[in-house]
Design an enzyme around this catalytic site. Structure first.
Site, PDB file in Angstrom:
ATOM      1  N   GLY A 156       0.870  -1.321   0.017  1.00 40.78           N
ATOM      2  CA  GLY A 156      -0.076  -0.104   0.182  1.00 40.78           C
ATOM      3  C   GLY A 156       0.987   1.119   0.052  1.00 40.78           C
ATOM      4  O   GLY A 156       2.045   1.341   0.425  1.00 40.78           O
ATOM      5  N   GLN A 183       2.926  10.072   1.276  1.00 35.12           N
ATOM      6  CA  GLN A 183       4.283   9.214   1.104  1.00 35.12           C
ATOM      7  C   GLN A 183       5.074   9.605  -0.111  1.00 35.12           C
ATOM      8  O   GLN A 183       6.174   9.399  -0.059  1.00 35.12           O
ATOM      9  CB  GLN A 183       4.063   7.967   1.385  1.00 35.12           C
ATOM     10  N   CYS A 230       6.092  -0.239   6.896  1.00 36.97           N
ATOM     11  CA  CYS A 230       5.802   1.242   6.261  1.00 36.97           C
ATOM     12  C   CYS A 230       6.854   1.442   5.062  1.00 36.97           C
ATOM     13  O   CYS A 230       8.065   1.459   5.680  1.00 36.97           O
ATOM     14  CB  CYS A 230       5.372   2.262   6.932  1.00 36.97           C
ATOM     15  N   LEU A 231       6.531   1.683   4.165  1.00 42.52           N
ATOM     16  CA  LEU A 231       7.559   2.006   2.936  1.00 42.52           C
ATOM     17  C   LEU A 231       8.383   3.208   3.416  1.00 42.52           C
ATOM     18  O   LEU A 231       9.406   3.501   2.906  1.00 42.52           O
ATOM     19  CB  LEU A 231       6.867   2.307   1.816  1.00 42.52           C
ATOM     20  N   HIS A 268      -4.206   1.314   7.808  1.00 44.38           N
ATOM     21  CA  HIS A 268      -2.778   1.910   7.814  1.00 44.38           C
ATOM     22  C   HIS A 268      -2.742   2.984   6.750  1.00 44.38           C
ATOM     23  O   HIS A 268      -2.255   4.136   7.095  1.00 44.38           O
ATOM     24  CB  HIS A 268      -1.777   0.885   7.559  1.00 44.38           C
ATOM     25  N   GLU A 269      -3.401   2.849   5.442  1.00 40.71           N
ATOM     26  CA  GLU A 269      -3.205   3.861   4.177  1.00 40.71           C
ATOM     27  C   GLU A 269      -4.102   4.975   4.638  1.00 40.71           C
ATOM     28  O   GLU A 269      -3.766   5.995   4.527  1.00 40.71           O
ATOM     29  CB  GLU A 269      -3.443   3.329   3.047  1.00 40.71           C
ATOM     30  N   HIS A 287      -2.765   7.388   7.027  1.00 42.14           N
ATOM     31  CA  HIS A 287      -1.560   8.390   6.490  1.00 42.14           C
ATOM     32  C   HIS A 287      -2.249   9.537   6.016  1.00 42.14           C
ATOM     33  O   HIS A 287      -1.526  10.545   6.024  1.00 42.14           O
ATOM     34  CB  HIS A 287      -0.933   7.650   5.260  1.00 42.14           C
TER      35      HIS A 287
HETATM   36 CO    CO Z   1       2.739   3.583   5.529  1.00 40.60          CO
END
Ligand code: CO
Length: 165
Positions: A46, A51, A88-89, A130-131, A134
């Site tokens: 995701g 991000q 998380c990326l 999670h997304e 953000h």
């Molecule tokens: Co993340």
């Protein structure tokens, strides 16, 4: 299409609240395409627009069941609980244990502005939460029960099993 830079934890942009999308135009579509390509390249499941430095309510998710493009998404119902590993990326190489709902329903719009509804269990529920977090400047580390240590991370790439409650 282009790979965009993924903003890392510590950057203020990850703490801001993203704005609603009102124009479902080519600019949005190219953002969606770039985000998908960036997520696949980074081998994530995701990615949220902040991000890549864009404060718009846009998310892409693919847990291995196909690409989901969610515009202005919100969780409209949640049930149950699961405890599991999350990363998380924007925080590469780190993982923690986070408790999330077992099942969620999200409402969103697609790239044409049509209203859609997505139901997710287990990993998809986790990814949706999670997304969408953000988009409100919330990171999983705000909710983590504990971070995994080096031993746990090097003891294989085995995921800690989801616990159904
Ligand atoms: Co993340």
């Amino acid at each position: 299409m282009a790979i965009r830079n993924i903003v890392k934890e510590g950057d203020d942009v990850l703490r801001k609240v993203s704005r609603e999308v009102v124009n479902f135009d080519e600019k949005l579509w190219s953002l969606l395409e770039d985000m998908a390509q960036t997520m696949y390249k980074a081998e994530g499941v995701g990615l949220a627009a902040p991000q890549v430095g864009i404060l718009r309510r846009v998310v892409v998710i693919d847990i291995g069941e196909g690409l989901l493009e969610l515009i202005n998404p919100k969780i409209v119902s949640a049930e149950g609980e699961q405890e599991g590993q999350e990363g998380c990326l924007s925080s590469p190489g780190e993982y923690g244990i986070v408790v999330r709902p077992y099942k969620v329903v999200a409402e969103a719009q697609n790239r044409r502005g049509e209203h859609i509804r997505v139901t997710g269990e287990e990993l998809l529920a986790r990814a949706l939460c999670h997304e969408i977090d953000h988009l409100d400047g919330i990171l999983y580390k705000d909710k983590v029960t504990r971070m995994l240590d080096q031993t746990e991370m090097s003891s294989g790439r085995k995921r800690i099993k989801l616990k159904k409650k």
